[in-house]
Design a protein around this motif. Structure first.
Motif: not given
Length: 627
Positions: A310-320, A351-357, A380-384
Motif C-alpha cells: 500500500y503506497q498512497p504516494f508512490g514509491k520514494g524518494p519523493w520530490l522536494c 514530507f520532510h526534506c533535509d533542507c528543512g522544508f 519552510y526550513g533553514h534553506v528557504w
C-alpha cells in the motif's frame, strides 16, 4: 478413452462443457453420457465444484491438465482465495477424488447465510456475441457467482433462466441455448452509486475467477486487513480494531439497501460477520463479503495477496517542492509519514526534506501531476529562510521575492519580521518565541503525551473524547496546543446510538412525522419576534429531525410531498414578512407607511415588483380605512 471432447470457451463452466458434449454426442440418456465421461454411471452433475475429476481426466487423456480444468472452468478460484491454505488443498483433493459430499461444507457454503443462486443466469448481449462468434452459447462462471447482478463485460443487468442448479435428474447436464426462457433481474429503485457498486463487484469477481490466488499462511488476508485498518485510523497501533468507527464508516459507504441485496447486512454485535472477519480466521467467510471489505478499505486483490504494498504516494524518494532548495523538484526526500485525514479518512502524507522544508498533502496520488502538489506547508526550513534573507539584502521588491520564493506576500512579510530583516515595506507585529527547552525535549514530551492519550483510550474503550479530556486535562491541552491534527485523528469518534435490530416501519414513521410537520407549520412563527422561512431545513431543525428528512426522504413520500407544498420561495417569504410586519405595526399602534414596512421587514428597495405592489396595496388599504 474419449475420441472427441468439446474445447472449453473462455470462462465456461465445466458443467456447460459437459452439457455440450451430451448434446453433440447424440446420447439420449444422461446416464449414458455420465458413463462415457467418468467411466461409471453414479456421478452426479454439479455446476460449481464438481468431484471425480481424476476419473474424467483419465478418459480425456494426457492432453488435459487438472489445474487448468479446475482453475479455469470451475468456481474453485472464487472460494479458494479466501480459504485457509489447508482448506483449499483439501477442497481441491476432494474435487479430484471421488468423494464430493464434503466440499460445500468445507468451504462454508452450506452454513453461510449468503444463499446460492437457485437457477443459472445469463447475459443477453453475451448470448448474441456467442452466436455470432461460435454459433452456440454457454454458461459462464462469473454470471453464476453470488452478488453478481451485472455482466462485467457489457455492464448489462443479468437475466435469470428457468434452468435450476439442482435439476430433477441429478445426472443431467442442461445445455445453454439462445432461446432459453429467462427473466431480467429487477434493480428498480437503486441509485447511481448502488448500481456502480454492483458493477464493481462483478468486475472484482471476474478478476478473482481468472487469477487463481491462494493465501501464503492462515493469516495472510487478516494481516493485510489489519494493516489497512491501522492506516485508515480504524485500529490502534497495537492492532485493536475500533469497531464503532468501522461500523459507522461501513454504513456510510454502503447503503442498507445494497447490503440487504447482497445478503450482507451488518449489526453492531460481537458475532456479526463484519466484526469476526477482522479477527483471527478460524472459519470461512463468503468471498462476497471479502470483496465488500476490500472495497471498504479501498484496496485490491493484488495488494491483499502480497503482490504490491500500500503506497498512497508512490514509491520514494519523493520530490522536494521547496523553491529555494538546490534540489527543487528532484527526488531527494526519503522521510515520509502517512497519517489519516480526520474528516475524509483519506491518507495524508507529510514530507520532510533535509533542507528543512516540511509539507503535506492529502492522497492518494492519482496521477503524476499530484507529486507536484503542495497541500500545506508546515515548515519552510533553514534553506528557504536563508534565501529570503539573501533576496532582501540584495534589494529585491516584495513582489519579486514572493514570486521567486513561490509564497504569498503575507508569508514573506511574516518571516521577514521573524528574522528581523530590514525591509522598505511595513512588517506585521510578531511575538517572539521564547525557547525554554531544546527541540529534542519538546519532542520527547509530545510523544509521551501522545502515548498516554492512546493508552487511556485502550484502557477505557467506552469513554468519549470529552470524558477522556476531563480525566487528563493537562495532556489534552498540551496536545491541542501543539498537535491538534494528530489529536483529532487519534481520538474516539462520536458513537451513534444503536437502535434495536429490527426493520423500521417506514409507512408508520411517515404518517407520524407528517402529523408532527403539519402541527409545526400550523403554529409557524406564533409569538415569534420575526418570521422564519418555511423550508425542509427549518422544519427539520424545529422537529430535531433534520438528518432523517435529508437522508431518508425517499422513504417519507407523504411528509416530503407536504413539505414541498408548504415550503416558501424567496418572493413568498418576503410577502409573508410584509404581512407579519403590518400586523406588528397595527398591534403597536404605529402608522402603516411604506418606508416603515421596508425597514421593519428587512427588505431592500430592489425586491420584486410583486412584493412592491403588495406593500403599496396594503398601505393604500390602511389609508382608506383610516379616512
Amino acid at each position: 478413452m474419449l475420441h472427441w471432447f468439446p474445447t472449453p470457451y473462455p470462462d465456461e463452466l465445466l458443467y456447460s462443457v459437459l452439457a455440450r458434449y451430451h448434446v453433440w454426442s447424440g446420447n439420449t440418456s444422461p446416464k449414458m453420457t455420465i458413463g462415457e465421461l467418468f467411466g461409471k454411471r453414479t456421478v452426479r452433475s454439479v455446476w460449481d465444484l464438481p468431484a471425480n475429476l481424476n476419473a474424467l481426466l483419465s478418459e480425456l487423456g494426457s492432453y488435459w491438465d487438472a489445474d487448468q480444468l479446475i482453475n479455469n472452468h470451475t468456481m474453485f478460484p472464487y472460494y479458494a482465495a479466501f480459504l485457509l491454505p489447508k482448506q483449499a488443498k483439501q477442497v481441491k483433493k476432494s474435487m479430484l477424488d471421488g468423494d464430493g459430499s464434503t466440499i460445500h461444507t468445507r468451504i462454508g457454503v452450506a452454513a453461510s447465510n449468503v444463499k446460492v443462486k437457485t437457477n443459472l443466469w445469463a447475459c443477453s448481449d453475451c448470448i448474441i456475441e456467442d452466436m455470432e462468434t461460435y454459433g452456440e452459447t454457454y454458461w459462464r462462471r462469473v454470471h453464476q457467482a453470488h452478488g453478481v447482478f451485472v455482466c462485467p463485460r457489457h455492464g448489462k443487468v443479468l437475466e435469470e433462466t428457468t434452468v435450476s442448479v439442482k435439476a430433477q435428474n441429478q445426472h443431467e447436464f442442461i445445455v445453454a441455448t439462445p432461446d432459453v426462457e429467462r427473466t431480467k433481474i429487477r434493480l428498480d429503485g437503486l441509485n447511481k452509486e448502488e448500481i456502480q457498486l454492483l458493477f464493481d463487484i462483478s468486475k472484482e469477481t471476474d478478476s478473482l475467477l481468472n487469477n487463481t490466488r491462494l493465501q501464503a499462511n492462515d493469516n495472510t488476508i487478516r494481516s493485510k486487513y489489519l494493516e489497512l485498518l491501522k492506516q485508515k485510523g480504524y485500529a490502534s497501533v497495537n492492532g485493536m480494531v475500533k469497531r464503532d468507527r468501522v461500523y459507522q464508516s461501513f454504513g456510510a459507504k454502503f447503503s442498507d439497501r445494497s447490503l440487504e441485496l447482497l445478503q450482507s447486512s451488518v449489526m453492531f454485535e460481537e458475532t456479526d460477520w463484519l466484526t469476526m472477519i477482522f479477527q483471527k480466521h478460524r472459519k470461512s467467510f463468503h468471498p462476497l463479503r471479502h470483496l465488500l471489505v476490500m472495497m471498504f478499505l479501498e484496496t485490491d486483490l493484488d495488494h491483499l495477496f502480497g503482490k504490491k504494498e500500500y503506497q498512497p504516494f508512490g514509491k520514494g524518494p519523493w520530490l522536494c517542492l521547496n523553491a529555494a532548495c538546490p534540489n527543487h523538484r528532484k527526488p531527494v526526500i526519503k522521510e515520509l509519514t502517512v497519517t489519516i485525514c480526520y474528516d475524509t479518512r483519506k491518507p495524508v502524507g507529510t514530507f520532510h526534506c533535509d533542507c528543512g522544508f516540511v509539507f503535506s498533502r492529502r492522497g492518494p496520488d492519482k496521477n503524476k501531476d499530484d507529486q507536484y502538489r503542495v497541500g500545506t506547508i508546515k515548515e519552510y526550513g533553514h534553506v528557504w529562510k536563508a534565501k529570503l534573507t539573501e533576496l532582501v539584502n540584495e534589494g529585491y521588491s516584495l513582489t519579486e521575492i514572493a514570486k521567486e520564493m513561490q509564497a504569498d506576500r503575507a508569508t514573506i512579510k511574516k518571516y521577514a519580521a521573524e528574522l528581523e530583516l530590514k525591509v522598505p515595506w511595513k512588517l506585521p507585529k510578531v511575538q517572539k518565541k521564547e525557547v525554554n527547552e531544546p527541540l529534542e525535549g519538546f519532542e520527547t514530551q509530545l510523544n509521551e503525551r501522545k502515548n498516554k492519550w492512546l493508552n487511556l483510550q485502550e484502557e477505557y474503550l467506552d469513554k468519549s473524547k470529552t470524558e477522556l479530556r476531563k480525566m487528563v486535562p493537562d495532556v489534552y491541552a498540551f496536545l491541542y496546543r501543539n498537535d491538534r491534527d494528530w489529536l483529532n485523528e487519534f481520538s474516539p469518534v462520536k458513537k451513534r446510538i444503536q437502535t434495536p435490530n429490527k426493520r423500521v416501519d417506514w409507512e408508520k414513521r411517515d404518517n407520524e412525522l407528517l402529523k408532527q410537520v403539519k402541527k409545526v407549520v400550523q403554529t409557524w412563527d406564533k409569538d415569534a419576534d420575526k418570521p422564519t422561512k418555511i423550508t425542509t431545513s427549518s422544519i427539520g431543525k424545529k422537529l430535531n429531525e433534520l438528518p432523517l428528512l435529508q437522508k431518508k426522504a425517499d422513504k417519507l413520500p407523504q411528509t416530503m410531498e407536504y413539505i414541498n407544498k408548504v415550503s416558501e420561495d424567496t418572493v413568498s417569504f418576503q410577502k409573508r414578512r410584509v404581512e407579519f410586519t403590518i400586523e406588528k405595526l397595527k398591534k403597536e399602534n404605529e402608522p402603516i407607511l411604506e418606508w416603515k414596512i421596508y425597514k421593519k421587514a428587512g427588505l431592500r428597495p430592489t425586491v420584486s415588483n410583486e412584493v412592491k405592489r403588495l406593500i403599496t396595496l396594503r398601505t393604500t388599504e390602511y389609508e382608506t380605512v383610516k379616512e
